[in-house]
Design an enzyme around this catalytic site. Sequence first.
Site, mmCIF file in Angstrom:
data_model
loop_
_atom_site.group_PDB
_atom_site.id
_atom_site.type_symbol
_atom_site.label_atom_id
_atom_site.label_comp_id
_atom_site.label_asym_id
_atom_site.label_seq_id
_atom_site.Cartn_x
_atom_site.Cartn_y
_atom_site.Cartn_z
ATOM 1 N N MET A 30 0.846 -1.194 0.000
ATOM 2 C CA MET A 30 0.000 0.000 0.000
ATOM 3 C C MET A 30 0.888 1.254 0.000
ATOM 4 O O MET A 30 0.418 2.347 0.318
ATOM 5 C CB MET A 30 -0.940 -0.019 1.203
ATOM 6 C CG MET A 30 -1.872 -1.227 1.161
ATOM 7 S SD MET A 30 -3.380 -1.041 2.106
ATOM 8 C CE MET A 30 -2.732 -0.847 3.726
ATOM 9 N N GLY A 31 2.169 1.078 -0.362
ATOM 10 C CA GLY A 31 3.071 2.221 -0.447
ATOM 11 C C GLY A 31 3.626 2.627 0.903
ATOM 12 O O GLY A 31 3.576 1.864 1.863
ATOM 13 N N HIS A 37 9.421 -3.513 3.456
ATOM 14 C CA HIS A 37 8.941 -3.755 2.087
ATOM 15 C C HIS A 37 10.111 -4.056 1.145
ATOM 16 O O HIS A 37 10.013 -4.921 0.276
ATOM 17 C CB HIS A 37 8.234 -2.503 1.534
ATOM 18 C CG HIS A 37 6.975 -2.123 2.249
ATOM 19 N ND1 HIS A 37 6.878 -1.005 3.038
ATOM 20 C CD2 HIS A 37 5.754 -2.705 2.265
ATOM 21 C CE1 HIS A 37 5.647 -0.915 3.510
ATOM 22 N NE2 HIS A 37 4.950 -1.926 3.076
ATOM 23 N N GLN A 155 -2.505 -12.349 8.055
ATOM 24 C CA GLN A 155 -2.778 -12.067 6.645
ATOM 25 C C GLN A 155 -2.168 -13.158 5.754
ATOM 26 O O GLN A 155 -2.817 -13.653 4.828
ATOM 27 C CB GLN A 155 -2.217 -10.696 6.274
ATOM 28 C CG GLN A 155 -2.282 -10.381 4.789
ATOM 29 C CD GLN A 155 -1.943 -8.941 4.473
ATOM 30 O OE1 GLN A 155 -2.793 -8.074 4.516
ATOM 31 N NE2 GLN A 155 -0.687 -8.667 4.135
HETATM 32 O O1 PAF Z 1 -0.176 -5.903 3.562
HETATM 33 C C1 PAF Z 1 -0.604 -4.961 2.858
HETATM 34 O O2 PAF Z 1 0.072 -3.948 2.645
HETATM 35 C C2 PAF Z 1 -1.993 -5.083 2.235
HETATM 36 O O3 PAF Z 1 -2.868 -5.746 3.093
HETATM 37 C C3 PAF Z 1 -1.967 -5.741 0.849
HETATM 38 C C4 PAF Z 1 -1.496 -7.181 0.926
HETATM 39 C C5 PAF Z 1 -1.069 -4.952 -0.088
HETATM 40 C C6 PAF Z 1 -3.384 -5.763 0.265
HETATM 41 O O4 PAF Z 1 -3.891 -4.467 0.110
#
Ligand code: PAF
Length: 280
Positions: A30-31, A37, A155
Amino acid sequence: MQIFRHIQSLRESLDAERQAGKRIGFVPTMGNLHSGHLALVNKAKAECDVVVASIFVNRLQFGLNEDWDQYPRTFNDDCQKLIENHCDYLFFPEEKEIYPNGMDGQTRVVVPSMTDMLCGASRPGHFEGVTTVVSKLFNIVQPHAAVFGLKDYQQIAVIRRMVQDLCMPVDIIAGDIVREADGLAMSSRNNFIDSNERPKANQLHESLLWTKQQIANGQRDYLMLEAEAKSQIIAAGFRVDYFQICSSDTLMPAAEDDGRVTILGAMYTQSARLIDNVSL
Ligand code: PAF
């Protein structure tokens, strides 16, 4: 790095890569990218020939009272970091590209197991939003592998289950949690922590480590450990969302003889909700 805003043109380029026999790795984000990341991008690079990242702040996974509009948008910085880390493609769609018929009528992907506990209990609908957008992104990118950070342990478990249930041909790879020097797990939401609370914001991690050590020492009274860890977090000035010792695979409360245990926690600072976990 090539940047695409539309599904069609991204698909054409990735089709050519696939036809050339390239293995495509995907890192959805999500940036507001941080070292966590970038570690995922590097992992994808190590395991695949071509790396695609996406930046899309998915409104569907935010509750009505959550921070979708405040979520930091730092596109130029993000691009710079992705280029420095040799990302090949960036997909940066507008909302109408992903949800052309709006969100209310959007077909949803629902994983019934593991989604109403832990983060799912305090964020109703969150995982439905995640699995829906991740399915769409998988259909758009058609990656061979996708890399997700272990900080969002639940997740990844839910996405693995979705991939298995829907026979999606995507390898799900987990990237280790990247931490600040004091142990705080890196997160875009760390930007929201008030400076006066920041020195103690690693308390969740400290309590997770304390609990892990107690279990390693042979303590099996999990309810007592959870209660003590919650007291530590409260004593540091934070509000506990949950703190639970779970079976690593099912995320159900761990039994004494569970071989693989993961301890998951979430707490609120004045202006941020932080999550973290450790596994034994
Ligand atoms: O983990 C995240 O940043 C978000 O949940 C994802 C996997 C990009 C989905 O929008």
